[in-house]
Design a protein around this motif. Structure first.
Motif, short mmCIF file in Angstrom:
data_model
loop_
_atom_site.label_atom_id
_atom_site.label_comp_id
_atom_site.label_asym_id
_atom_site.label_seq_id
_atom_site.Cartn_x
_atom_site.Cartn_y
_atom_site.Cartn_z
N LEU A 78 22.46 66.20 -20.28
CA LEU A 78 22.62 67.54 -20.34
C LEU A 78 21.30 68.36 -20.26
CD1 LEU A 78 25.48 67.86 -23.41
CD2 LEU A 78 25.76 68.16 -20.68
N GLY A 79 20.17 67.55 -20.45
CA GLY A 79 18.87 68.17 -20.25
C GLY A 79 18.71 68.97 -21.72
N TRP A 80 19.28 68.78 -22.82
CA TRP A 80 18.96 69.22 -24.06
C TRP A 80 17.78 68.94 -25.03
CZ3 TRP A 80 24.91 70.16 -26.55
CH2 TRP A 80 25.47 70.83 -25.77
N SER A 81 17.35 69.47 -25.90
CA SER A 81 16.40 69.18 -26.62
C SER A 81 17.14 68.89 -28.15
CB SER A 81 15.43 70.24 -26.96
OG SER A 81 16.05 71.39 -27.52
N GLN A 82 16.53 68.08 -28.90
CA GLN A 82 17.17 68.00 -30.15
C GLN A 82 17.70 69.53 -30.96
OE1 GLN A 82 14.55 65.52 -32.51
NE2 GLN A 82 15.73 63.86 -31.94
N GLN A 83 16.74 70.27 -30.65
CA GLN A 83 16.90 71.66 -31.24
C GLN A 83 18.16 72.40 -30.65
OE1 GLN A 83 14.99 73.42 -33.95
NE2 GLN A 83 17.12 74.43 -33.91
N GLN A 84 18.43 72.31 -29.41
CA GLN A 84 19.56 72.83 -28.64
C GLN A 84 20.79 72.06 -29.17
OE1 GLN A 84 17.94 72.07 -24.66
NE2 GLN A 84 18.33 74.32 -24.29
N LEU A 85 20.72 70.92 -29.31
CA LEU A 85 21.91 69.94 -29.88
C LEU A 85 22.23 70.43 -31.24
CD1 LEU A 85 24.23 67.93 -30.02
CD2 LEU A 85 22.54 66.39 -30.33
N ALA A 86 21.10 70.75 -32.27
CA ALA A 86 21.39 71.09 -33.58
C ALA A 86 21.93 72.51 -33.48
CB ALA A 86 19.96 70.99 -34.07
N ASP A 87 21.56 73.44 -32.74
CA ASP A 87 22.07 74.83 -32.59
C ASP A 87 23.38 74.88 -32.11
OD1 ASP A 87 19.49 75.69 -33.34
OD2 ASP A 87 18.86 76.38 -31.41
N ARG A 88 23.84 74.00 -31.22
CA ARG A 88 25.23 73.95 -30.59
C ARG A 88 26.07 73.38 -31.68
NH1 ARG A 88 25.56 75.10 -24.40
NH2 ARG A 88 23.46 75.76 -24.13
N ALA A 89 25.82 72.44 -32.50
CA ALA A 89 26.69 71.53 -33.28
C ALA A 89 26.60 72.28 -34.89
CB ALA A 89 26.04 70.31 -33.54
N ILE A 90 25.64 73.24 -34.84
CA ILE A 90 25.48 74.03 -36.25
C ILE A 90 25.09 72.92 -37.42
CG2 ILE A 90 26.17 75.69 -37.57
CD1 ILE A 90 28.43 76.44 -35.56
N VAL A 91 23.97 72.32 -36.93
CA VAL A 91 23.65 71.20 -38.06
C VAL A 91 22.05 71.25 -37.93
CG1 VAL A 91 25.43 69.61 -37.62
CG2 VAL A 91 23.24 69.34 -36.33
N SER A 92 21.40 70.94 -38.93
CA SER A 92 19.89 71.02 -38.88
C SER A 92 19.19 70.03 -38.05
CB SER A 92 19.39 70.54 -40.43
OG SER A 92 19.56 69.14 -40.65
N LEU A 93 18.12 70.45 -37.47
CA LEU A 93 17.22 69.67 -36.69
C LEU A 93 17.00 68.09 -37.30
CD1 LEU A 93 15.67 69.17 -33.81
CD2 LEU A 93 13.58 70.45 -34.86
N ASN A 94 16.54 68.35 -38.41
CA ASN A 94 16.44 67.09 -39.11
C ASN A 94 17.47 66.07 -39.19
OD1 ASN A 94 14.81 65.46 -40.80
ND2 ASN A 94 15.75 66.18 -42.69
#
Length: 78
Positions: free
Chosen positions: A14-30
């Motif tokens: 998808l070309g997503w960063s970890q932050q983008q995934l965290a934002d879309r899944a509504i979970v923390s980056l950690n």
């Protein structure tokens, strides 16, 4: 249940960063970082939220079989 390798591979497709995934899944980056590093989060809901976000973005998870686990990006519907 999806694996840390599948999460990393799905993000790469998808070309997503970890932050983008965290934002879309509504979970923390950690939480995303821990899961990708193989440190299982104690909450199943976190893993389910990540899986749901990736599926919504068009990722299909392939179960482990004799050829191994995997992910693929679904073809856009015409």
């Amino acid at each position: 249940m999806i694996t840390s390798r599948q999460i990393r591979a799905a993000r790469a497709l998808l070309g997503w960063s970890q932050q983008q995934l965290a934002d879309r899944a509504i979970v923390s980056l950690n939480a995303v970082a821990r899961l990708e590093n193989g440190m299982v989060d104690s909450r199943i809901s976190t893993l389910q939220a990540i899986q749901k976000a990736l599926i919504k973005a068009g990722i299909e998870f392939l179960d482990a079989d004799q050829k191994g686990e995997g992910v693929r990006l679904k073809s856009p519907k015409s």
